[in-house]
Write a protein that holds these residues in place. Structure first.
Motif, mmCIF file in Angstrom:
data_model
loop_
_atom_site.group_PDB
_atom_site.id
_atom_site.type_symbol
_atom_site.label_atom_id
_atom_site.label_comp_id
_atom_site.label_asym_id
_atom_site.label_seq_id
_atom_site.Cartn_x
_atom_site.Cartn_y
_atom_site.Cartn_z
ATOM 1 N N ILE A 1 -11.697 5.413 26.817
ATOM 2 C CA ILE A 1 -12.056 5.372 25.398
ATOM 3 C C ILE A 1 -10.785 5.182 24.582
ATOM 4 N N ALA A 2 -10.745 4.096 23.819
ATOM 5 C CA ALA A 2 -9.547 3.770 23.054
ATOM 6 C C ALA A 2 -9.619 4.217 21.604
ATOM 7 N N GLY A 3 -10.812 4.514 21.116
ATOM 8 C CA GLY A 3 -10.936 4.907 19.714
ATOM 9 C C GLY A 3 -12.353 5.283 19.366
ATOM 10 N N GLY A 4 -12.551 5.676 18.102
ATOM 11 C CA GLY A 4 -13.854 6.092 17.636
ATOM 12 C C GLY A 4 -14.117 7.559 17.931
ATOM 13 N N SER A 5 -15.187 8.084 17.329
ATOM 14 C CA SER A 5 -15.537 9.497 17.524
ATOM 15 C C SER A 5 -16.869 9.678 18.236
ATOM 16 N N GLY A 6 -17.547 8.584 18.588
ATOM 17 C CA GLY A 6 -18.773 8.673 19.360
ATOM 18 C C GLY A 6 -20.042 8.817 18.538
ATOM 19 N N THR A 7 -19.927 8.783 17.206
ATOM 20 C CA THR A 7 -21.107 8.851 16.359
ATOM 21 C C THR A 7 -21.660 7.449 16.139
ATOM 22 N N LEU A 8 -22.868 7.375 15.619
ATOM 23 C CA LEU A 8 -23.452 6.076 15.321
ATOM 24 C C LEU A 8 -22.630 5.333 14.281
ATOM 25 N N GLU A 9 -22.084 6.076 13.323
ATOM 26 C CA GLU A 9 -21.275 5.467 12.267
ATOM 27 C C GLU A 9 -19.880 5.107 12.749
ATOM 28 N N ASP A 10 -19.388 5.794 13.764
ATOM 29 C CA ASP A 10 -18.041 5.566 14.287
ATOM 30 C C ASP A 10 -18.083 5.636 15.818
ATOM 31 N N PRO A 11 -18.739 4.654 16.434
ATOM 32 C CA PRO A 11 -18.924 4.705 17.890
ATOM 33 C C PRO A 11 -17.607 4.590 18.651
ATOM 34 N N TYR A 12 -17.613 5.091 19.883
ATOM 35 C CA TYR A 12 -16.448 4.927 20.742
ATOM 36 C C TYR A 12 -16.168 3.440 20.968
ATOM 37 N N VAL A 13 -14.894 3.114 21.033
ATOM 38 C CA VAL A 13 -14.454 1.769 21.404
ATOM 39 C C VAL A 13 -13.802 1.882 22.776
ATOM 40 N N LEU A 14 -14.245 1.085 23.711
ATOM 41 C CA LEU A 14 -13.722 1.155 25.069
ATOM 42 C C LEU A 14 -12.521 0.240 25.220
ATOM 43 N N ARG A 15 -11.538 0.710 25.956
ATOM 44 C CA ARG A 15 -10.337 -0.096 26.176
ATOM 45 C C ARG A 15 -10.640 -1.181 27.205
ATOM 46 N N THR A 16 -10.371 -2.401 26.823
ATOM 47 C CA THR A 16 -10.550 -3.521 27.742
ATOM 48 C C THR A 16 -9.255 -4.297 27.943
ATOM 49 N N ASP A 17 -8.154 -3.825 27.335
ATOM 50 C CA ASP A 17 -6.889 -4.544 27.422
ATOM 51 C C ASP A 17 -5.810 -3.731 28.115
ATOM 52 N N ALA A 18 -6.193 -2.684 28.851
ATOM 53 C CA ALA A 18 -5.197 -1.768 29.413
ATOM 54 C C ALA A 18 -4.239 -2.470 30.367
#
Length: 281
Positions: free
Chosen positions: A231-248
């Motif tokens: 998980i690269a960012g976000g808080s996991g809510t509908l308004e601020d969903p998690y962003v998954l890291r795809t560039d590691a």
């Protein structure tokens, strides 16, 4: 120009060094806390076809996989164009079919073909753990939509709403009396009529309809490989969903020597190199 490349390299390096959350931050449905949400892939969603990240709710995390479902009904799509082929058994002497095998339907072939290749990057697809029978993308089952541990089990919980794009492009939307939600397919063949598949109805209850129906919804689901998720960012809510890291694994770009062509900042996603020669523009 060299200063610009150095600045971009520094910014990317800082992104890669930003502390990431462990995959165990993902959890399935919780009766008290509800769902957590994440983004993966992109799809037209605004009325004028503007592309936005697809938001998914996490239904369950189990056995090293996260079971996720699109929060919104993304598009209108028939299940299959030939209901006799869908209904008939492979052994039928006249017009043999595939007896409701979801993996052979037009919508399944679309989701695991064009939908996957055009709306997800290779890095995003690498996070998906394909189901042996269903492929990368599929629909939830009717039993899933009865499962309280996944957050379902009531008519209201089964309702889902359309994106603006879907409702503007053929998806049926119930009237305000029913909450303006949209019906969507499950992957199950009806036991009452082999030409039909199970789907949601006006109250959120489960019913059935002929697979050639054009205005029912595509609400995809898939499994994530938890071993690949960061998980690269976000808080996991509908308004601020998690962003998954795809560039590691992507290396930071190096500033080119004078006269040399600039390298891609991120392979396949070059946006800052006017003299890029790697074919990603």
């Amino acid at each position: 120009m060299r200063k610009l490349y150095r600045l971009l390299a520094l910014l990317l390096a800082m992104m890669l060094l930003t502390p990431a959350l462990a995959a165990d931050e993902l959890r399935g449905y919780d009766k008290k806390q509800g769902y957590v949400y994440l983004t993966l892939g992109s799809f037209p969603q605004t009325a004028d076809g503007g592309v936005e990240p697809i938001i998914w709710r996490v239904l369950q995390v189990k056995d090293g996989r996260a079971y996720i479902l699109s929060e919104y009904v993304l598009a209108a799509h028939r299940m299959h164009g030939d209901y006799q082929q869908y209904a008939n058994k492979p052994s039928a002497k006249k017009n043999p079919g595939f007896d409701g095998d979801f993996a052979q339907t037009e919508v399944s072939l679309y989701m695991n073909g064009e939908f996957a290749s055009e709306h997800f990057t290779p890095s995003e697809l690498s996070l998906i753990s394909p189901d042996e029978a269903l492929g990368m993308f599929f629909f939830v089952s009717a039993d899933d939509l009865k499962d309280k541990s996944l957050g379902f089990g009531t008519n209201q919980s089964r309702k889902a709403w359309s994106t603006e794009y879907a409702s503007e492009n053929g998806l049926f939307v119930y009237g305000s009396k029913y909450g303006k939600h949209s019906p969507y397919w499950t992957r199950d063949q009806s036991t009452s009529d082999a030409r039909h598949a199970r789907c949601t109805k006006d109250q959120g209850e489960l019913g059935r309809i002929n697979v050639i129906t054009e205005d029912l919804g595509m609400r995809p689901a898939c499994y994530l490989d938890m071993a690949s998720v960061v998980i690269a960012g976000g808080s996991g809510t509908l308004e601020d969903p998690y962003v998954l890291r795809t560039d590691a694994a992507a290396p930071a770009p190096e500033a080119p020597a004078t006269g040399e062509a600039a390298p891609c900042c991120v392979p396949g996603e070059c946006t800052c190199c006017p003299s890029c020669t790697c074919g990603c523009q």
